[in-house]
Design an enzyme around this catalytic site. Structure first.
Site, PDB file in Angstrom:
ATOM      1  N   ARG A  21       0.823  -1.210   0.000  1.00 50.71           N
ATOM      2  CA  ARG A  21       0.000   0.000   0.000  1.00 50.71           C
ATOM      3  C   ARG A  21       0.860   1.263   0.000  1.00 50.71           C
ATOM      4  NH1 ARG A  21      -5.673  -1.059   1.379  1.00 50.71           N
ATOM      5  NH2 ARG A  21      -5.955  -3.013   0.327  1.00 50.71           N
ATOM      6  N   ARG A  25      -3.650   6.213   0.764  1.00 54.73           N
ATOM      7  CA  ARG A  25      -4.215   7.382   1.438  1.00 54.73           C
ATOM      8  C   ARG A  25      -3.289   8.138   2.381  1.00 54.73           C
ATOM      9  NH1 ARG A  25      -9.711   4.893   3.495  1.00 54.73           N
ATOM     10  NH2 ARG A  25      -8.439   3.031   3.219  1.00 54.73           N
ATOM     11  N   ARG A  34      -7.443  11.375  -5.725  1.00 51.95           N
ATOM     12  CA  ARG A  34      -8.672  10.626  -5.446  1.00 51.95           C
ATOM     13  C   ARG A  34      -9.875  11.547  -5.229  1.00 51.95           C
ATOM     14  NH1 ARG A  34     -11.470   7.875  -4.499  1.00 51.95           N
ATOM     15  NH2 ARG A  34     -11.418   6.460  -2.749  1.00 51.95           N
ATOM     16  N   ASP A  70      -6.508  -3.438  -7.561  1.00 56.78           N
ATOM     17  CA  ASP A  70      -7.022  -4.091  -6.362  1.00 56.78           C
ATOM     18  C   ASP A  70      -7.130  -5.584  -6.616  1.00 56.78           C
ATOM     19  OD1 ASP A  70      -8.291  -3.273  -3.607  1.00 56.78           O
ATOM     20  OD2 ASP A  70      -9.481  -4.929  -4.385  1.00 56.78           O
ATOM     21  N   TYR A 142     -14.179 -12.939  -0.030  1.00 48.54           N
ATOM     22  CA  TYR A 142     -14.942 -11.731  -0.400  1.00 48.54           C
ATOM     23  C   TYR A 142     -16.189 -12.088  -1.211  1.00 48.54           C
ATOM     24  CZ  TYR A 142     -11.397  -8.496   1.345  1.00 48.54           C
ATOM     25  OH  TYR A 142     -10.562  -7.773   2.160  1.00 48.54           O
TER      26      TYR A 142
HETATM   27  O1  1CP Z   1       0.195   0.351  -3.225  1.00 51.30           O
HETATM   28  C1  1CP Z   1      -0.261  -0.811  -3.296  1.00 51.30           C
HETATM   29  O2  1CP Z   1      -0.015  -1.680  -2.459  1.00 51.30           O
HETATM   30  C2  1CP Z   1      -1.035  -1.214  -4.551  1.00 51.30           C
HETATM   31  C3  1CP Z   1      -2.442  -1.113  -4.490  1.00 51.30           C
HETATM   32  C4  1CP Z   1      -3.350  -2.086  -3.757  1.00 51.30           C
HETATM   33  C5  1CP Z   1      -3.176  -3.436  -3.389  1.00 51.30           C
HETATM   34  C6  1CP Z   1      -1.934  -4.299  -3.518  1.00 51.30           C
HETATM   35  C7  1CP Z   1      -4.662  -1.739  -3.406  1.00 51.30           C
HETATM   36  C8  1CP Z   1      -5.265  -0.430  -3.606  1.00 51.30           C
HETATM   37  N1  1CP Z   1      -5.297  -2.859  -2.901  1.00 51.30           N
HETATM   38  C9  1CP Z   1      -4.399  -3.896  -2.860  1.00 51.30           C
HETATM   39  C10 1CP Z   1      -4.649  -5.278  -2.428  1.00 51.30           C
HETATM   40  C11 1CP Z   1      -5.832  -5.574  -1.571  1.00 51.30           C
HETATM   41  N2  1CP Z   1      -7.112  -5.108  -1.701  1.00 51.30           N
HETATM   42  C12 1CP Z   1      -5.804  -6.509  -0.517  1.00 51.30           C
HETATM   43  C13 1CP Z   1      -4.607  -7.327  -0.133  1.00 51.30           C
HETATM   44  C14 1CP Z   1      -3.679  -6.564   0.740  1.00 51.30           C
HETATM   45  C15 1CP Z   1      -4.157  -6.313   2.152  1.00 51.30           C
HETATM   46  O3  1CP Z   1      -4.393  -7.302   2.862  1.00 51.30           O
HETATM   47  O4  1CP Z   1      -4.241  -5.142   2.516  1.00 51.30           O
HETATM   48  C16 1CP Z   1      -7.087  -6.567   0.039  1.00 51.30           C
HETATM   49  C17 1CP Z   1      -7.537  -7.408   1.213  1.00 51.30           C
HETATM   50  C18 1CP Z   1      -7.919  -5.686  -0.717  1.00 51.30           C
HETATM   51  C19 1CP Z   1      -9.362  -5.462  -0.531  1.00 51.30           C
HETATM   52  C20 1CP Z   1      -9.606  -4.020  -0.284  1.00 51.30           C
HETATM   53  N3  1CP Z   1      -9.648  -3.055  -1.281  1.00 51.30           N
HETATM   54  C21 1CP Z   1      -9.709  -3.356   0.950  1.00 51.30           C
HETATM   55  C22 1CP Z   1      -9.677  -4.060   2.301  1.00 51.30           C
HETATM   56  C23 1CP Z   1     -10.819  -3.778   3.236  1.00 51.30           C
HETATM   57  C24 1CP Z   1     -11.841  -4.816   3.457  1.00 51.30           C
HETATM   58  O5  1CP Z   1     -13.010  -4.393   3.553  1.00 51.30           O
HETATM   59  O6  1CP Z   1     -11.556  -6.030   3.591  1.00 51.30           O
HETATM   60  C25 1CP Z   1      -9.832  -1.973   0.692  1.00 51.30           C
HETATM   61  C26 1CP Z   1      -9.976  -0.859   1.671  1.00 51.30           C
HETATM   62  C27 1CP Z   1      -9.800  -1.812  -0.735  1.00 51.30           C
HETATM   63  C28 1CP Z   1      -9.832  -0.558  -1.507  1.00 51.30           C
HETATM   64  C29 1CP Z   1      -8.475  -0.061  -1.848  1.00 51.30           C
HETATM   65  N4  1CP Z   1      -7.590  -0.778  -2.645  1.00 51.30           N
HETATM   66  C30 1CP Z   1      -6.422  -0.054  -2.788  1.00 51.30           C
HETATM   67  C31 1CP Z   1      -6.578   1.179  -2.061  1.00 51.30           C
HETATM   68  C32 1CP Z   1      -5.539   2.264  -1.997  1.00 51.30           C
HETATM   69  C33 1CP Z   1      -7.850   1.146  -1.474  1.00 51.30           C
HETATM   70  C34 1CP Z   1      -8.477   2.250  -0.666  1.00 51.30           C
HETATM   71  C35 1CP Z   1      -9.244   3.128  -1.593  1.00 51.30           C
HETATM   72  C36 1CP Z   1      -9.290   4.535  -1.131  1.00 51.30           C
HETATM   73  O7  1CP Z   1      -9.976   4.809  -0.156  1.00 51.30           O
HETATM   74  O8  1CP Z   1      -8.663   5.413  -1.785  1.00 51.30           O
END
Ligand code: 1CP
Length: 343
Positions: A21, A25, A34, A70, A142
Site C-alpha cells: 500500500r 491514502r 482521489r 485491487d 470476499y
Molecule cells: O500500493 C499498493 O499496495 C497497490 C495497491 C493495492 C493493493 C496491492 C490496493 C489499492 N489494494 C491492494 C490489495 C488488496 N485489496 C488486498 C490485499 C492486501 C491487504 O491485505 O491489505 C485486500 C484485502 C484488498 C481489498 C480491499 N480493497 C480493501 C480491504 C478492506 C476490506 O473491507 O476487507 C480496501 C480498503 C480496498 C480498496 C483499496 N484498494 C487499494 C486502495 C488504496 C484502497 C483504498 C481506496 C481509497 O480509499 O482510496
C-alpha cells in the site's frame, strides 16, 4: 535490480525496500488525485493509475513499484459487479455460483496491462515493477461474504458444508491468466496477497487453499512472492505453495519466521505498520530491529508486515526508508563487502 537480486539471494550492500500500500491514502498527493476520481475510475484509467503507482517513488528511493489496482479487479472481468466504499462491496454468492463464474478474458483487464506498461516505461530500469493478484481463498472469502467481514462466517462455513475445491480451482485458473497478462505487460515480479487464508485451519489450508495458490503461481516464469498475514499457524507449510519468496507479518520476530519458512527462501517483511504511527525515533529503532533480525543474510526484502495505514505520518515513512537505505554502513559481517549498488 536490487529486489531481483534479493529474490535470487545474491549478496547486496543493503536489503531492497518497498512496502505494501505504498500508493495510498497516507500520501497527500494520492488524496488529492482521489478527490477528483472514484477508486474505480482511477484504477481503470492507465494515466491516473500509473501516476498513483509512481507517486511514492517520487518521494522515496524505493526499489519497487506495485501497480495501483485491487485484488478484486479481475473479478469484474468475470462478471462480478463490485463497488469500492472504500473496501469492496458486492452481492454475496455461493461456492457453487463461484464455481460457475467461468474464465477470465484478459482483454477485459487490459487497463491493468496498460498501467504496467506506462509505469515500466517511465521508471528507472533499476526499479522493479511488481504485479499482483489475490489468493484464491481470499477472493473466495470476499465473494461468499459480499465484502470485508468481522468473522467471515460464510467463508469458514463453506469449508465445512460445501466442497470449495471447484470454486478455488476456477479462481486459481483466473488468477494465473491475470498474472500472466501482467507479466506480458512488463511486471518483473508478482505477489499473491492471501490476506484471509489465515482464517483456515492447517488441515483446510493443506487440502484446499494451498493447492489453489500453488496452481495459480506455478511456472509463471518470473519470481513470485506469497504473502499470508495472520497465518503463523501455517508458517511451516508456506513453502509448499512453491513461490520464490514469502512475505511474513510482525507476529513473530523475522529471524524465527525465516527459520520456520526455510532458510533457503528469500523472506519479505516484517515491520508492524502500527509502528509507523509513532514517532521517528521509535520508527528508527523498530526498523533497526528488523534489519538486525535479518542479520545481513542475502534474500531479505525489507517491507511492512501488512499495508501502510492511512493515518501514517510521512515523516515516519521517510525515517523508515532512510534507515534501510542508509543501512550498508552498519553491516558488521563480511556478507556484503565488496558489493556496491546505487539502487
Ligand atoms: O500500493 C499498493 O499496495 C497497490 C495497491 C493495492 C493493493 C496491492 C490496493 C489499492 N489494494 C491492494 C490489495 C488488496 N485489496 C488486498 C490485499 C492486501 C491487504 O491485505 O491489505 C485486500 C484485502 C484488498 C481489498 C480491499 N480493497 C480493501 C480491504 C478492506 C476490506 O473491507 O476487507 C480496501 C480498503 C480496498 C480498496 C483499496 N484498494 C487499494 C486502495 C488504496 C484502497 C483504498 C481506496 C481509497 O480509499 O482510496
Amino acid at each position: 535490480m536490487r529486489l531481483l537480486k534479493a529474490l535470487r539471494r545474491e549478496p547486496l550492500d543493503r536489503p531492497p525496500i518497498w512496502f505494501m500500500r505504498q500508493a495510498g491514502r497516507y500520501l497527500p498527493e494520492y488524496r488529492e488525485l482521489r478527490s477528483r476520481h472514484t477508486f474505480d475510475e482511477a484504477m481503470r484509467d492507465p494515466v491516473v493509475a500509473a501516476e498513483i503507482t509512481l507517486q511514492p517513488l517520487r518521494r522515496f528511493p524505493l526499489d519497487a513499484a506495485i501497480v495501483f489496482s485491487d485484488i478484486m479487479t479481475p473479478l469484474t472481468a468475470m462478471g462480478v459487479g463490485i463497488d469500492f466504499d472504500p473496501g469492496p462491496r458486492l452481492t454475496p454468492r455461493s461456492a457453487g455460483e463461484v464455481a460457475r463464474l467461468g474464465e477470465l478474458d484478459p482483454a477485459r483487464v487490459d487497463f491493468v496491462a496498460a498501467t504496467i506498461a506506462t509505469v515500466r516505461a517511465s521508471l528507472d530500469p533499476r526499479v522493479t515493477v511488481i504485479g499482483f493478484a489475490g489468493g484464491p481463498a481470499t477472493l473466495l472469502a470476499y465473494l461468499l461474504e459480499g465484502g470485508g467481514s468481522q468473522q467471515f462466517a460464510n467463508f469458514r462455513k463453506s469449508f465445512h458444508s460445501d466442497d470449495p475445491a471447484e470454486a478455488l480451482a476456477v479462481l486459481a485458473r483466473a488468477m494465473r491468466v491475470y498474472l500472466t497478462a501482467q507479466i506480458e505487460a512488463g511486471a518483473e515480479v508478482v505477489q499473491m496477497f492471501d490476506t484471509w487464508v489465515g482464517l483456515l485451519s492447517t488441515d483446510q489450508f493443506k487440502r484446499w487453499a494451498l493447492p489453489a495458490a500453488r496452481q495459480a503461481l506455478a511456472g509463471l516464469g518470473v519470481p513470485t512472492i506469497y504473502f499470508a498475514p495472520g497465518a503463523t499457524h501455517l508458517i511451516d507449510l508456506l513453502s509448499l505453495v512453491g513461490a520464490t519468496a514469502y512475505g511474513v507479518d510482525w507476529r513473530l520476530p523475522l529471524g524465527e519466521s525465516w527459520r520456520r519458512v526455510g532458510e533457503s527462501y528469500p523472506i519479505q517483511g516484517n515491520l508492524d505498520p502500527a509502528l509507523l504511527l509513532s514517532d521517528p525515533a521509535t520508527v528508527r529503532a523498530g526498523t533497526v530491529r528488523v534489519l538486525e533480525e535479518a542479520d545481513a543474510r542475502p534474500g531479505h526484502i525489507f517491507n511492512l508486515g501488512h499495508g501502510v495505514l492511512p493515518d501514517t505520518p510521512l515523516a515516519n515513512v521517510e525515517e523508515m526508508v532512510n534507515t534501510v537505505t542508509g543501512w550498508g554502513g552498519h553491516v558488521a559481517t563480511g556478507a556484503f563487502s565488496g558489493v556496491s549498488e546505487t539502487r
